[in-house]
Write an enzyme that holds these catalytic residues in place. Structure first.
Site, PDB file in Angstrom:
ATOM      1  CG  ASP A   1      -2.153  -0.680   1.099  1.00 32.94           C
ATOM      2  OD1 ASP A   1      -2.812  -0.431   0.090  1.00 32.94           O
ATOM      3  OD2 ASP A   1      -2.498  -1.507   1.973  1.00 32.94           O
TER       4      ASP A   1
ATOM      5  CE  LYS B   1      -6.233   7.703   9.253  1.00 32.57           C
ATOM      6  NZ  LYS B   1      -6.366   6.298   9.490  1.00 32.57           N
TER       7      LYS B   1
ATOM      8  CG  ASP C   1      -3.673   4.212  -2.770  1.00 32.06           C
ATOM      9  OD1 ASP C   1      -4.495   3.294  -2.640  1.00 32.06           O
ATOM     10  OD2 ASP C   1      -3.634   5.198  -2.021  1.00 32.06           O
TER      11      ASP C   1
END
Lengths: 294, 1245
Positions: free
Chosen positions: B937, B1006, B1164
């Protein structure tokens, strides 16, 4: 706001209970309250956030109607009795239509403020909504479900019209924070008196089945130019021809051509023919309540 | 004589020398057309002026020879040429065409003579002006190498533009842009050189015509007609209607329909040459040359020019009925006169059925030795990023699949059969449950009802068709009628019954159902056309050879799938005919057709009311009802099934599921993408680029793009699609067992409806319910509806997986408009949730190799979500520590200690546990053949690209572009930064900073950090912060607003501090997009791989479709609408970054393929075998470095400057200056050394 309405009412010599939703204005009002020897009672609360539908604790300025009426000292009276209390106010422009719908639901269900009887509303609404409330059958754009339901529910009187230009604005460009209206005139703010009909719940219409009535009217007027027979057929009702004949409604009548009273008769006839007891209709009505309430 | 000259001028260049068109045509149509033109233009004067201008332009063209002051006498010989034309002598007109020429002149005499006077006067006045324009235009031609458009229309358009008149002709249809016009002038010029004499004079003038046209085009402001979007839809409708008649082989009908438009001056402008061509092809198939000739003359009468397809139709017809050589020669001559070449017929026309053979036969009658032109040489992509990849020297043979040619052939047959059926019915995973007597009864009932419904739908359909055809006889036309004739009636009925079966008890919106019905008809029609046009045959033939590239028992070939396919097509001499002629239906039409079918269903499908309750009186009631649902300000029409129907359906608990064949993964390797129109499934129509309904910009852009630019993208998609998959059976079995039991919400297996909550005690009479009871009931209903859709989704996925359990399958891929790739089958694919990913394995197995087992273990720990902050070695150590738990999970998944269940991705973790168990127990783990995909990842991939673009040092470290011992966490880094700011502020006595002490954490920041990449605003960021702070119980509520406001400001500051260039780049992108959109254009760019991208956000006004049951408001977006500035602006930065991450992925995919790796991606997240993780990681880093070593922002700036501020544009408005300044001002970048990425372990991990 600056309390023009409140002062006018006080000057008229009536007892006033003022609901103020903005805590910034409270201190002034409270000092006025103290100086007036009981003619004015000030409550921190928002009339347009009465009985919120979300469950959980009610945070001010939202409040429950029973609390409000308790504080005001107004007791519930039977529907056919006289007006227990008069309410004055200005509908917030931004959620005018929503408020009208919510009041309507409360009226037909005899819930919220209408639990205490035929509460009289004296409210300022925009001219375009006034046009809708008082539209006649066949008037394109203006004649809507809201029209039919308010006309069945209340006596509607126009008390006063005030041009928008009389109001100051806080917008930078000097314009008014009034939603534009393309189809209907909207140059005034209208003071309208809405007095619930004494005979609203005689005949087949009851607070318990009124949601079905509202649902029926909304469905019919969702497409005002459609034929009534098509609409009825699309709900899987059969023998609409006979039904309409009995009601003396022409077979090719369009939804927008029916008078409010016709809808009432249509509802009663359908009620008698047990059409609404079919499960699906019932489910849809429930669904529609959820949608309107959210 | 002057009259004649004028006529000649009006008729256009081709008429002057082309002897092929019979004069009869002129007699019949031209005078009428002149009148109509006059009418069209409202005032005579304007028309005259126009004609004058045209005549003048004509003159100037002809006078490429020095004399500028041409007068009537000088022009006359040109006309006389016509009669002296040697060709005319050779090619005598055929008997049916023969008409005395003078008649044409007679007609022209009928024109008002005042014209001539005007002409004389006006000529001198206008002369200068026109000349000036011409010279400007000519000089511009040199710059612009664009496609040309018909001279007549264009000259007119120009003249009109000058007088600021609205010109309907100015509509540039995509067709005319696409059609091969630019070679025309060249060919014409070349041809003219070989012929001496008067032709030469004229032909030299021809490029000049082009110049005028170019000039007109360039100079015309970018203003668009208000009604042109409507027109475009109408045009498309007309064409698809004509295509229908062609398909139905009803030339009379087609012509009747065409005439409806042709004969009305108002409607005629909607016709373009393609409309006429379709009718011509229709007649050509019947061998009716006469009719085609008539159409040619019709074309001319409205000022349209025949296109290559027109000639193809004429020649096909001649070939079909073996016309005389004379006639054919004349036709070929005319074709050449119009600037085409015979070879072009075979290079550009999309022939169907036997059209090509017939055209060839005709050509060979006049040129017996004619040889088909050689296929064009394959071009190679020149992108510097792929220079390596495409260089022939390094070419390796394509990796072989573990299948023989024979086996692949069988796979293909299976796939083909499935697609030919359009749908496939499979057993659901619930079929293993025992059947209750109630279910048996309900199924019987359903079977009887279905046969009744079938009959009544069929009846209703036939009745409606009958009334339509009657209507057609009496008046005008029913637009839908031909679409209801394309398929056998039974098929329509089948489609409707299929919809009935899949209708959920909650109902579905009308629009969705209508679209589904419409597109099902469309898909079947396309299948039929592919069969009829022999396209399928050809594909089949090519595919048979194609699989030799992939099969293990064939010779290695040094080709890419696309190259090999193209080579085979060329060798078979199919030319472009593997593509179907564009035959898409306008979205409106699809909806209309669907609505009609829906109405038929609502009317005709009935059930006895007493079927479940015999006490009720027996009467038929419809099972579908139409109702409105009100959502705040709008209303949505719904179709709901009657509860009786839902009850029967749920009682019957049928276990057969029917899917479109395109919903199932392919059973053979996908057909490689070779163009935007061709690839993926064998028969099912698949778009290379996904887009919202009705949007055509992307398709247009792809069509205009030189094919070679698309090669890298096509090759990458082919590479992803060629990965073979199989099912992880043990995991699937466990999932199915839980699914068929009671589901498990924690493990993401949706429970069945029977587990839905029920209201505690519902009194039978609803009217007595109080508010809370109603509320409870509503909540239950809502939950049930949600559960139903989740359950169905899982049922579909698992059932498809179960159906494929012993098969090998492929996911053909396409992409969204930013180039992000997706597998086409919608339900079951590797982009799915944890459950679906856990049951997928690579069909190809590879030994684990020395490090494979370690990678499996690290992968497992990654899946658990534990040890995120630890180095890889520590993760591996941890895996070894808990080996016992891993083995226990693998051996006793449901009865053991269930360690796997408490991980982030439990099902993939379980699958991984099982793989580790098997590998570690094998005698030699390194030799263990693993099919298991291991993922890597990107860490906050969007920010990675930003940091690389801006070369932000601190930013690069925090998103792992810089080698570090342990993975960096950007969120913690930002939180830290914010905390520092807060401390400083708190010391300085800022109240809110003091309040926030101890509340700033990774969790709080976040979401905002993550969404910064996607353009979150301060407003949105504050809302996110408020939400996070609310979750903290101890946080004082009264400070929420102030605190969130403060925090979002500090987070933005923090990011600015760390990613200083990133914010600049983002602002630059946003600001550029804003200015572009404000100038009325959409933001476009090209990825480093050459994929053109356009942002499809417009201020679209919905069109209202008037249908019987309900008016539908349909959103249609098209290029003529104004762009939506806010969306264009806000979406540009994230879209641009997405276009970069997709480019990185494609580059990695292509280079992985060169190294023989199996590679797939979920945006991704890159997957490969455990053996090849290290190689993939290396390639991934290399390609990232290579990509960002390109001058990405500079190139973007250059591209946009050229596109939006090219100096040729006449307006030099203020905005343009501003835009130019903005675009030229590319943000500066930081100090980060990109090469460092090569050594960063945690870049992708």
């Amino acid at each position: 706001g600056p309390g023009i309405l409140t002062r006018t009412l006080l000057n008229a010599g009536v007892r006033v209970v003022a609901l103020e939703s903005n805590s910034a204005f409270l201190p002034n009002l409270q000092s006025l309250e103290n100086s007036l020897d009981g003619q004015l009672k000030v409550i921190y609360g928002d009339f347009f956030r009465l009985d919120p539908l979300v469950s959980g604790t009610v945070k001010p300025p939202a409040m429950c109607s029973d609390k409000l009426f308790e504080t005001m000292g107004v007791a519930a009276v039977p529907w056919r009795a006289d007006v227990p209390v008069k309410i004055f106010g200005i509908l917030p422009q931004r959620k005018e239509r929503n408020t009208l719908w919510r009041l309507l639901f409360a009226l037909y269900e005899c819930s919220s403020i209408y639990r205490y009887g035929r509460v009289e509303l004296n409210i300022f609404i925009s001219e375009k909504e006034y046009k809708v409330l008082t539209a006649k059958p066949g008037e394109t754009r203006a004649y809507q479900a809201l029209t039919v339901l308010w006309q069945i529910g209340c006596e509607i009187q126009l008390l006063h019209m005030e041009p928008w230009s009389s109001f100051v604005t806080n917008l930078k460009n000097g314009g008014l924070a009034v939603p534009k209206s393309t189809w209907l005139p909207n140059d005034h703010l209208c003071l309208v008196r809405l007095t619930p009909q004494q005979n609203l719940f005689i005949g087949g219409l009851k607070p318990t089945n009124s949601a079905t009535f509202i649902f029926m009217v909304k469905q019919c007027l969702a497409k005002p130019r459609s034929r009534l027979t098509d609409r009825l057929n699309s709900w899987s009702l059969d023998n609409t021809g006979k039904l309409l004949r009995e009601l003396e409604i022409p077979k090719n009548a369009e939804s927008r051509h029916l008078y409010p009273e016709d809808y009432r008769r249509l509802f009663e006839a359908l009620q008698n023919s047990n059409v609404f007891s079919e499960t699906w209709f019932h489910d849809e009505v429930l669904e529609s309540i959820r949608n309107i309430n959210l | 004589m002057s009259l004649l000259r004028l006529r000649a001028a009006l008729l256009g260049p081709a008429r002057l020398q082309g002897a092929g068109i019979p004069w009869s045509v002129l007699r019949n149509y031209s005078s009428a057309s002149a009148k109509e033109k006059a009418r069209r233009n409202a005032t005579c004067e304007r028309t005259e002026l126009l004609e004058v201008l045209k005549a003048r332009v004509k003159q100037l063209q002809a006078s490429n020879v020095p004399e500028v002051t041409v007068n009537k006498v000088e022009l006359a010989p040109l006309v006389n040429d016509k009669y002296q034309d040697p060709l005319r002598e050779v090619v005598a007109p055929g008997p049916k065409e023969e008409q005395p020429a003078p008649k044409g002149r007679d007609e022209s005499l009928a024109r008002p003579s005042s014209w001539v006077e005007k002409l004389k006067k006006e000529m001198h006045v206008r002369q200068l002006k026109v000349e000036r324009k011409l010279s400007i235009a000519a000089s511009q031609l040199a710059l612009e190498e664009q496609a040309k458009v018909k001279p007549k229309g264009k000259v007119k358009a120009k003249a009109k533009a000058k007088k600021s008149l609205k010109s309907p002709k100015s509509l540039k249809s995509p067709k005319s842009l696409k059609s091969p016009k630019s070679p025309k002038a060249k060919v014409a010029a070349a041809w003219s050189q070989s012929h001496a004499g008067p032709h030469g004079v004229y032909a030299h003038g021809k490029p000049r015509v082009a110049a005028v046209k170019e000039g007109a085009k360039v100079q015309r402001p970018e203003k668009v007609d208000k009604d042109s979007s409507q027109d475009k839809i109408l045009q498309q409708t007309i064409q698809s209607n004509l295509e229908c008649f062609l398909f139905l082989q009803q030339p009379e009908e087609a012509e009747r329909f065409l005439l409806l438009y042709h004969s009305s001056p108002a409607k005629r402008r909607l016709l373009n040459v393609n409309a006429y061509n379709i009718v011509m092809r229709n007649w050509a198939r019947k061998g009716q040359l006469q009719r085609i000739n008539r159409l040619f003359s019709m074309l001319e009468s409205v000022g349209l020019w025949p296109s290559l397809d027109s000639y193809a139709a004429a020649l096909e017809c001649m070939g079909r009925n073996q016309s005389s050589a004379k006639a054919i020669r004349r036709c070929v001559q005319q074709l050449k006169n119009d600037g085409f070449h015979v070879d072009e017929l075979f290079q550009k026309c999309l022939f169907e059925e036997d059209e090509k053979e017939k055209v060839l036969r005709a050509i060979r009658i006049v040129q017996p030795n004619y040889q088909l032109p050689p296929p064009p040489n394959p071009q190679t992509c020149k992108s510097s990023l792929l220079w390596d990849f495409y260089s022939k020297k390094k070419m390796v043979s394509y990796p072989k699949l573990d299948f023989s040619v024979q086996e692949l052939q069988e796979c293909f047959q299976q796939q083909l059969e499935m697609e030919l059926d359009n749908t496939i019915t499979i057993e659901s995973v619930e079929s293993t449950k025992p059947l209750t007597p109630q279910a048996i009864k309900a199924r019987e009932l359903l079977a009887t009802l279905r046969s009744q419904w079938h009959d009544s739908i069929l009846q209703a359909l036939q009745k409606s068709k009958q009334s339509m055809s009657k209507l057609k006889m009496v008046s005008g036309y029913n637009i839908l009628y031909p679409y209801l004739c394309l398929l056998p009636d039974e098929e329509y009925v089948g489609i409707m019954l299929q919809i009935l079966n899949t209708l959920s008890p909650q109902g579905e919106s009308l629009a969705v159902l209508a679209r589904e019905l419409g597109s099902k008809v469309y898909n079947r029609y396309i299948t039929q056309r592919k069969l009829r046009s022999r396209q399928l045959e050809k594909v089949q033939e090519v595919y048979e050879d194609y699989i030799h590239l992939l099969a293990k028992d064939s010779q290695p070939n040094k080709y890419l799938p696309r190259e090999y396919w193209e080579k085979l097509v060329a060798e078979a001499g199919f030319g472009p005919s593997l593509n179907l002629k564009d035959c898409s239906w306008p979205y409106m039409l699809l909806m209309r057709l669907g609505m009609h079918m829906l109405e038929l269903m609502v009317q005709s499908v009935k059930v006895p009311r007493n079927i479940l309750n015999p006490r009720l009186e027996p009467r038929l009631i419809p099972i579908l009802y139409h109702i409105y649902s009100f959502r705040s300000s709008w209303q949505v029409g719904l179709i709901k099934p009657h509860p009786i129907f839902s009850q029967i359906m749920s009682d019957a608990a049928e276990t057969l599921l029917t899917f479109n064949s395109s919903a199932i993964p392919m059973l053979c390797p996908p057909v490689p993408w070779t163009s935007p129109h061709f690839g993926a499934f064998v028969l099912n129509d698949t778009k290379l680029m996904r887009f919202v309904d009705g949007a055509i910009q992307h398709q247009l852009l792809l069509e205009q793009c030189p094919p070679v630019n698309l090669h890298p993208v096509l090759d990458a998609l082919n590479q992803l699609g060629n990965c073979a998959w199989k099912i992880n059976q043990p995991v699937l079995d466990i999932i199915i067992s839980i699914f068929n039991d009671k589901g498990n919400e924690k493990l993401d297996i949706p429970p069945p409806i029977s587990e839905a909550p029920r209201p505690s005690a519902a009194p039978s009479n609803s009217s007595t319910w109080n508010k809370s009871q109603k509320h409870e009931l509503l909540l239950c209903k809502k939950k049930t509806a949600e559960m139903h859709s989740l359950r169905m989704d899982a049922l579909y996925k698992l059932s498809i997986a179960n159906y494929l359990r012993d098969k090998v399958f492929w996911f053909p891929h396409n992409m969204d408009f930013r180039g992000r790739t997706y597998p086409c089958p919608p339900y079951f694919n590797h982009l799915g949730n944890d459950v679906t990913r856990a049951i997928l394995l690579f069909a190809e197995g590879r030994p684990l190799g020395p490090k494979g087992l370690d990678w499996l273990k690290i992968h497992l720990i990654n899946l658990t979500g534990l040890k995120k902050k630890n180095a890889l070695e520590e993760r591996l150590e941890y895996a070894n520590e808990i080996m016992e738990e891993i083995l226990d999970s693998a051996d006793h998944p449901l009865t053991g200690r269930k360690w796997w269940m408490n991980t982030d991705e439990p099902w993939q973790a379980l699958a991984c546990c099982m793989e580790i168990a098997k590998a570690s127990r094998s005698p030699d783990p390194a030799a263990y053949i693993s099919h298991f995909p291991v993922h890597q990842d990107g860490s906050c991939n969007g920010l990675q690209h930003y940091a690389a673009l801006g070369r932000d040092l601190i930013g690069a470290i925090s998103v792992n572009l810089m080698p570090c011992n342990v993975p960096q966490d950007v969120y913690s880094a930002v939180a830290q930064q914010v905390e520092e700011f807060r401390k400083k502020d708190a010391e300085q006595g800022v109240k809110i900073a003091q309040v926030l002490q101890g509340f700033i954490s990774r969790k709080v920041v976040k979401q905002t950090v993550m969404t910064v990449v996607y353009g979150v605003t301060r407003y949105g960021g504050r809302l996110q912060m408020e939400k996070r702070l609310k979750e903290i119980d101890e946080f004082p509520e009264e400070y929420l607003w102030e605190a969130s406001h403060y925090l979002v400001k500090q987070v933005f500051n923090g990011i600015k501090e760390m990613f200083s260039a990133t914010r600049d780049i983002q602002n630059w992108l946003t600001e550029s997009a804003k200015l572009i959109a404000q100038s009325g254009r959409t933001v476009e760019w090209v990825t480093p791989l050459g994929l053109p991208i356009v942002q499809p956000y417009y201020r679209s006004r919905p069109t209202v479709l008037n249908c019987g049951m309900q008016n539908l408001s349909v959103k249609s977006s098209n290029s003529n609408q104004k762009p939506d500035t806010v969306k264009q602006k806000n979406a540009f930065p994230p879209n641009f970054i997405h276009s970069l991450d997709s480019t990185h992925m494609m580059l990695t995919a292509l280079h992985c393929f060169r190294q023989g790796l199996t590679f797939v991606s979920v945006h991704d997240c890159y997957w490969t075998h455990a053996l090849t993780v290290d190689i993939m990681n290396q390639i991934c880093r290399q390609q990232f470095v290579a990509l960002h070593s390109e001058k990405i922002l500079q190139d973007l700036s250059k591209f946009m400057l050229e596109k939006y501020c090219s100096p040729g544009r006449e307006t030099r408005a203020l905005w343009q200056k501003k835009l130019m300044e903005q675009l030229s001002n590319v943000p500066k970048t930081g100090e980060f050394n990109l090469k460092k990425v090569m050594d960063s372990t945690y870049f992708f991990s």
